[in-house]
Design a protein around this motif. Sequence first.
Motif, mmCIF file in Angstrom:
data_model
loop_
_atom_site.group_PDB
_atom_site.id
_atom_site.type_symbol
_atom_site.label_atom_id
_atom_site.label_comp_id
_atom_site.label_asym_id
_atom_site.label_seq_id
_atom_site.Cartn_x
_atom_site.Cartn_y
_atom_site.Cartn_z
ATOM 1 N N LYS A 233 6.372 68.087 126.350
ATOM 2 C CA LYS A 233 6.687 67.452 127.621
ATOM 3 C C LYS A 233 6.601 65.947 127.425
ATOM 4 O O LYS A 233 5.510 65.390 127.349
ATOM 5 N N SER A 234 7.745 65.311 127.317
ATOM 6 C CA SER A 234 7.769 63.866 127.043
ATOM 7 C C SER A 234 9.090 63.282 127.497
ATOM 8 O O SER A 234 10.026 63.995 127.877
ATOM 9 N N GLY A 235 9.176 61.933 127.436
ATOM 10 C CA GLY A 235 10.415 61.261 127.799
ATOM 11 C C GLY A 235 11.559 61.629 126.874
ATOM 12 O O GLY A 235 12.724 61.577 127.269
ATOM 13 N N THR A 236 11.217 62.020 125.641
ATOM 14 C CA THR A 236 12.253 62.422 124.675
ATOM 15 C C THR A 236 13.052 63.606 125.208
ATOM 16 O O THR A 236 14.263 63.710 124.989
ATOM 17 N N GLN A 237 12.361 64.507 125.916
ATOM 18 C CA GLN A 237 13.024 65.697 126.435
ATOM 19 C C GLN A 237 14.106 65.333 127.453
ATOM 20 O O GLN A 237 15.115 66.025 127.584
ATOM 21 N N ILE A 238 13.902 64.218 128.170
ATOM 22 C CA ILE A 238 14.916 63.766 129.131
ATOM 23 C C ILE A 238 16.219 63.443 128.403
ATOM 24 O O ILE A 238 17.306 63.843 128.827
ATOM 25 N N THR A 239 16.081 62.721 127.276
ATOM 26 C CA THR A 239 17.270 62.374 126.490
ATOM 27 C C THR A 239 17.934 63.630 125.935
ATOM 28 O O THR A 239 19.168 63.740 125.916
ATOM 29 N N VAL A 240 17.116 64.572 125.470
ATOM 30 C CA VAL A 240 17.655 65.829 124.937
ATOM 31 C C VAL A 240 18.428 66.582 126.013
ATOM 32 O O VAL A 240 19.541 67.066 125.777
ATOM 33 N N ASP A 241 17.854 66.680 127.216
ATOM 34 C CA ASP A 241 18.527 67.379 128.315
ATOM 35 C C ASP A 241 19.863 66.719 128.649
ATOM 36 O O ASP A 241 20.863 67.403 128.893
ATOM 37 N N GLN A 242 19.869 65.401 128.643
ATOM 38 C CA GLN A 242 21.106 64.688 128.943
ATOM 39 C C GLN A 242 22.130 64.875 127.824
ATOM 40 O O GLN A 242 23.326 64.999 128.087
ATOM 41 N N ALA A 243 21.656 64.908 126.584
ATOM 42 C CA ALA A 243 22.556 65.140 125.456
ATOM 43 C C ALA A 243 23.215 66.514 125.567
ATOM 44 O O ALA A 243 24.428 66.657 125.347
ATOM 45 N N LEU A 244 22.430 67.513 125.912
ATOM 46 C CA LEU A 244 22.973 68.865 126.046
ATOM 47 C C LEU A 244 23.963 68.942 127.204
ATOM 48 O O LEU A 244 24.994 69.618 127.111
ATOM 49 N N GLU A 245 23.661 68.241 128.294
ATOM 50 C CA GLU A 245 24.575 68.208 129.438
ATOM 51 C C GLU A 245 25.894 67.547 129.050
ATOM 52 O O GLU A 245 26.970 67.919 129.547
ATOM 53 N N GLN A 246 25.828 66.582 128.141
ATOM 54 C CA GLN A 246 27.018 65.869 127.680
ATOM 55 C C GLN A 246 27.758 66.633 126.585
ATOM 56 O O GLN A 246 28.815 66.198 126.133
ATOM 57 N N GLY A 247 27.189 67.761 126.141
ATOM 58 C CA GLY A 247 27.829 68.544 125.089
ATOM 59 C C GLY A 247 27.572 68.013 123.698
ATOM 60 O O GLY A 247 28.299 68.343 122.753
ATOM 61 N N LYS A 248 26.522 67.201 123.541
ATOM 62 C CA LYS A 248 26.191 66.637 122.235
ATOM 63 C C LYS A 248 25.291 67.603 121.450
ATOM 64 O O LYS A 248 24.513 68.371 122.029
ATOM 65 N N GLU A 249 25.395 67.534 120.139
ATOM 66 C CA GLU A 249 24.569 68.374 119.279
ATOM 67 C C GLU A 249 23.206 67.728 119.081
ATOM 68 O O GLU A 249 23.092 66.523 118.873
ATOM 69 N N VAL A 250 22.162 68.558 119.154
ATOM 70 C CA VAL A 250 20.787 68.078 118.994
ATOM 71 C C VAL A 250 20.180 68.692 117.737
ATOM 72 O O VAL A 250 20.240 69.909 117.539
#
Length: 385
Positions: A233-250
């Motif tokens: 649970k961190s701010g990094t997860q926010i970026t990950v969630d947004q990346a997935l919403e944008q269709g980016k590979e994580v």
Amino acid sequence: MLTENDYAKWLFNTPGLGSKGVFGLLDKGYSCEEIYKCPDKELRTLLTAKKANALIRHRQNWNFELERKKLEEKKIRFVSFFDPDYPKKLKDIPDPPFGLYVKGKLPDENKPSVAIIGARMCSDYGRFMAREFGRNLSLAGVQIISGMARGIDGISQKAAIDAGGSSFGILGCGVNICYPDENRDVFDVICNEGGLISEYYPDMLPMSGLFPQRNRIISGLADIVLVVEARQKSGTQITVDQALEQGKEVLAIPGRTTDRLSDGCNYLISQGAGVALGTQDVLDRLWGHHGTLTKKQVEERNKDEEHQDTKEEYPDDFEEEPKRSLEEEIADMIDIIPISTSQIMEKLHQKEIDISIPMLMSNLMELTFKGEIIQDGVYYRKRFL
């Protein structure tokens, strides 16, 4: 003569409007210039009374020439959604920023970009991996995108710059504000080959509420998002969630299951994120899924593969590796994870290297004096500057 970009800058800076409000007005069929010249009465039919009054006051107080000079003095430019230089990658995300303030350059659309993100309070392991990936990806011609925060962000960006590559800092404040100050060394040189980017007006001070919003730009500008080290649970997860919403590979770098700072990465992998064990894993994804590697990188990659094939086919044509010294063998066994003298001795025996305890201690002491390793009681770990 005023341009649409000048009017866009005025509109974008209307208090309380924001990107969504600007796009909402433009969707009604107006240009930015037409909104500026729109009669007060008509504006009140387009917006709530509060927003219409704010826009009218803002129009009265705005000085186009003064605003232009302010940016020129700070060597900052404003790029609106309609500007030809506006990043194409951001146009495709669900909530694109209407405008960007840029100091230095914008990422090259023809080169691959990887966002490297992670914990602010990172471990030695996280620091090492951030440096390794930042440096090696940069050497491969990949642009590094990050938030220039303390910890993983700043470390990876500094490594990229030191390697002669380009990096781009996406800020939660004005592009002329260095935050945190410990990344001053990165802030001062990043614009030489890269740039600083923000949707916030210059001189805007950092505030906690601004950082989650800017994260969508970090992931939006990247082809791949790489998580180096993060709590679950961190701010990094926010970026990950947004990346997935944008269709980016994580992709995520795995860590020990007992390390809380690796919980986020291990969890992402368990949920289907790609595993990055080394730089080549990231390059393979760029190669296989994004097709963004340059011609030069393709040629270098093929050359390396041909060299490897030749070496396997004609092993006698290649010189044997020179014999390693005992000190080099011992140094190789010590990593960022602390290791005891008994563990080092066991590894040496497994390699059929016979050595006495006094001889081992003498070599460890020499490595410590050289600054290559750090002693902590009976444990030793590699030093990373």
